[in-house]
Enzyme design. Sequence first.
Site, PDB file in Angstrom:
ATOM      1  N   PRO A  23      36.609   6.868  -1.614  1.00  0.00           N
ATOM      2  CA  PRO A  23      36.552   8.303  -1.299  1.00  0.00           C
ATOM      3  C   PRO A  23      35.351   8.632  -0.429  1.00  0.00           C
ATOM      4  O   PRO A  23      34.241   8.174  -0.694  1.00  0.00           O
ATOM      5  CB  PRO A  23      36.447   8.961  -2.682  1.00  0.00           C
ATOM      6  CG  PRO A  23      35.933   7.881  -3.593  1.00  0.00           C
ATOM      7  CD  PRO A  23      36.440   6.594  -3.051  1.00  0.00           C
ATOM      8  N   CYS A  25      33.633  12.058   1.499  1.00  0.00           N
ATOM      9  CA  CYS A  25      33.663  13.493   1.752  1.00  0.00           C
ATOM     10  C   CYS A  25      33.697  13.783   3.243  1.00  0.00           C
ATOM     11  O   CYS A  25      32.971  13.165   4.029  1.00  0.00           O
ATOM     12  CB  CYS A  25      32.446  14.161   1.122  1.00  0.00           C
ATOM     13  SG  CYS A  25      32.497  14.202  -0.679  1.00  0.00           S
ATOM     14  N   ALA A  57      35.943  13.229  -2.960  1.00  0.00           N
ATOM     15  CA  ALA A  57      35.578  14.013  -4.137  1.00  0.00           C
ATOM     16  C   ALA A  57      36.238  15.382  -4.045  1.00  0.00           C
ATOM     17  O   ALA A  57      35.943  16.172  -3.154  1.00  0.00           O
ATOM     18  CB  ALA A  57      34.063  14.153  -4.232  1.00  0.00           C
ATOM     19  N   GLN A  99      39.873  11.406  -6.136  1.00  0.00           N
ATOM     20  CA  GLN A  99      38.678  11.429  -6.963  1.00  0.00           C
ATOM     21  C   GLN A  99      38.460  12.855  -7.460  1.00  0.00           C
ATOM     22  O   GLN A  99      38.230  13.764  -6.673  1.00  0.00           O
ATOM     23  CB  GLN A  99      37.459  10.964  -6.162  1.00  0.00           C
ATOM     24  CG  GLN A  99      36.187  10.827  -6.992  1.00  0.00           C
ATOM     25  CD  GLN A  99      35.007  10.418  -6.130  1.00  0.00           C
ATOM     26  OE1 GLN A  99      34.557  11.182  -5.271  1.00  0.00           O
ATOM     27  NE2 GLN A  99      34.491   9.218  -6.359  1.00  0.00           N
ATOM     28  N   TYR A 181      26.385  13.405  -9.898  1.00  0.00           N
ATOM     29  CA  TYR A 181      27.178  14.595 -10.127  1.00  0.00           C
ATOM     30  C   TYR A 181      27.337  14.832 -11.635  1.00  0.00           C
ATOM     31  O   TYR A 181      26.759  14.132 -12.449  1.00  0.00           O
ATOM     32  CB  TYR A 181      28.498  14.489  -9.370  1.00  0.00           C
ATOM     33  CG  TYR A 181      28.255  14.389  -7.871  1.00  0.00           C
ATOM     34  CD1 TYR A 181      27.501  15.365  -7.219  1.00  0.00           C
ATOM     35  CD2 TYR A 181      28.707  13.311  -7.124  1.00  0.00           C
ATOM     36  CE1 TYR A 181      27.225  15.279  -5.861  1.00  0.00           C
ATOM     37  CE2 TYR A 181      28.436  13.213  -5.765  1.00  0.00           C
ATOM     38  CZ  TYR A 181      27.698  14.193  -5.138  1.00  0.00           C
ATOM     39  OH  TYR A 181      27.413  14.100  -3.795  1.00  0.00           O
ATOM     40  N   ARG A 228      34.562   6.133 -11.868  1.00  0.00           N
ATOM     41  CA  ARG A 228      33.507   5.580 -11.012  1.00  0.00           C
ATOM     42  C   ARG A 228      32.169   5.813 -11.694  1.00  0.00           C
ATOM     43  O   ARG A 228      31.824   6.937 -12.046  1.00  0.00           O
ATOM     44  CB  ARG A 228      33.510   6.220  -9.621  1.00  0.00           C
ATOM     45  CG  ARG A 228      32.275   5.863  -8.795  1.00  0.00           C
ATOM     46  CD  ARG A 228      32.354   6.324  -7.355  1.00  0.00           C
ATOM     47  NE  ARG A 228      32.929   5.280  -6.524  1.00  0.00           N
ATOM     48  CZ  ARG A 228      32.888   5.284  -5.184  1.00  0.00           C
ATOM     49  NH1 ARG A 228      32.320   6.294  -4.538  1.00  0.00           N
ATOM     50  NH2 ARG A 228      33.419   4.295  -4.492  1.00  0.00           N
ATOM     51  N   ARG A 322      32.566   3.049   5.010  1.00  0.00           N
ATOM     52  CA  ARG A 322      32.188   3.237   6.408  1.00  0.00           C
ATOM     53  C   ARG A 322      32.919   2.298   7.354  1.00  0.00           C
ATOM     54  O   ARG A 322      33.154   2.653   8.513  1.00  0.00           O
ATOM     55  CB  ARG A 322      30.677   3.087   6.564  1.00  0.00           C
ATOM     56  CG  ARG A 322      29.914   4.171   5.813  1.00  0.00           C
ATOM     57  CD  ARG A 322      28.424   4.068   5.985  1.00  0.00           C
ATOM     58  NE  ARG A 322      27.761   4.988   5.076  1.00  0.00           N
ATOM     59  CZ  ARG A 322      26.456   5.223   5.058  1.00  0.00           C
ATOM     60  NH1 ARG A 322      25.677   4.596   5.920  1.00  0.00           N
ATOM     61  NH2 ARG A 322      25.934   6.067   4.197  1.00  0.00           N
TER      62      ARG A 322
END
Length: 354
Positions: A23, A25, A57, A99, A181, A228, A322
């Site tokens: 995932p 963002c 997310a 996610q 988070y 995760r 990436r």
Amino acid sequence: MSLLFSPLTIGETTFANRLWVAPMCQYSAVDGFPNEWHHVHLAQFASGGAGMVMAEATAVSPEGRISPEDVGIWSDAQQAAWEPIVAAIHSRGAVAGIQLAHAGRKASTWSPLTGERGSVPPALGGWETVAPSAIAFEGYATPQPLDLAGIDHVVATFAAAARRAVAAGFTVLQLHAAHGYLLHQFLSPLSNHRTDEYGGSFENRTRLLRRVVAAVTEAAPTAVVAVRFSATDWAEGGWDVEDTVRAAALVADMDVSLVDVSSGGLVAHQKITTGPGYQAPFAAAVRVGVDVAVSAVGMIDTGVFAEELLEHGDADAIMSAREWLRDPHFGLRAAGELGDDIAWPPQYARARRR
């Protein structure tokens, strides 16, 4: 056939290969709705050979967004907006995952696309954040500690988001308990200073995660439920690998069938040592210690290296991020590196041989 491009079955779901999209963002939503950018962004990876494509997310409530530009799935209208994206991923041969997240004290922040840092003030579209304790992430606004009713609300929003995600067609639901988070904030003693049943001991600090897992597995019994973890806070006195193995064992006993192992993100003073595959040893520790499928992530950018990690037994699958941004056809390229003859989209077949 390499391990990387051999099928993996978890529960009733078979993944065509073990090279997956982590995932990432995009900070490109309006009012939590995914749009054309998200559709093209995610579908291209499925065309590029990914065994699973996981959406970024996705907030379970408006206040759970990292930034005002984050996607969500707290409404039926947002569910409907996800449906064609999920269908596009599946039609290209990949499994679709999402996610589910709540940013807690790291919510209501400026999108990195703006070049700003810190909390967005309410006058500019931000909101008051929540956390286990009134401890701010460095440079961010101080959060409001959740009371028991607030915790119950968080659990309910995860369950509702899980139901919507399954209705939208997602197969894998990953609960975001990493990167500083909300669920991670409850896990770590660096951010959780509570003195009630949600703070103090390991059992208490894992209570919210266990409640969310129970609610999600009940709400979405057909889904592959994943968690995760940040395996370490990279900071003294924080959450560590041993804690992660213990927590992974707890959730595995609650029908979580996949654990994704990352690290860091909780505190600004973290001291991270990076390098290719730097988080793979953490994934290996979970895989050795717990009877659950494990994915590894972190600077894994070639098919050869991904294959080496699987052969070494560090993980059952590889998440990359990436490298998929650099090359949306990373899966096709990695298969070529390993000499695997995997299917290409027929529209691209003319480029298969030079």
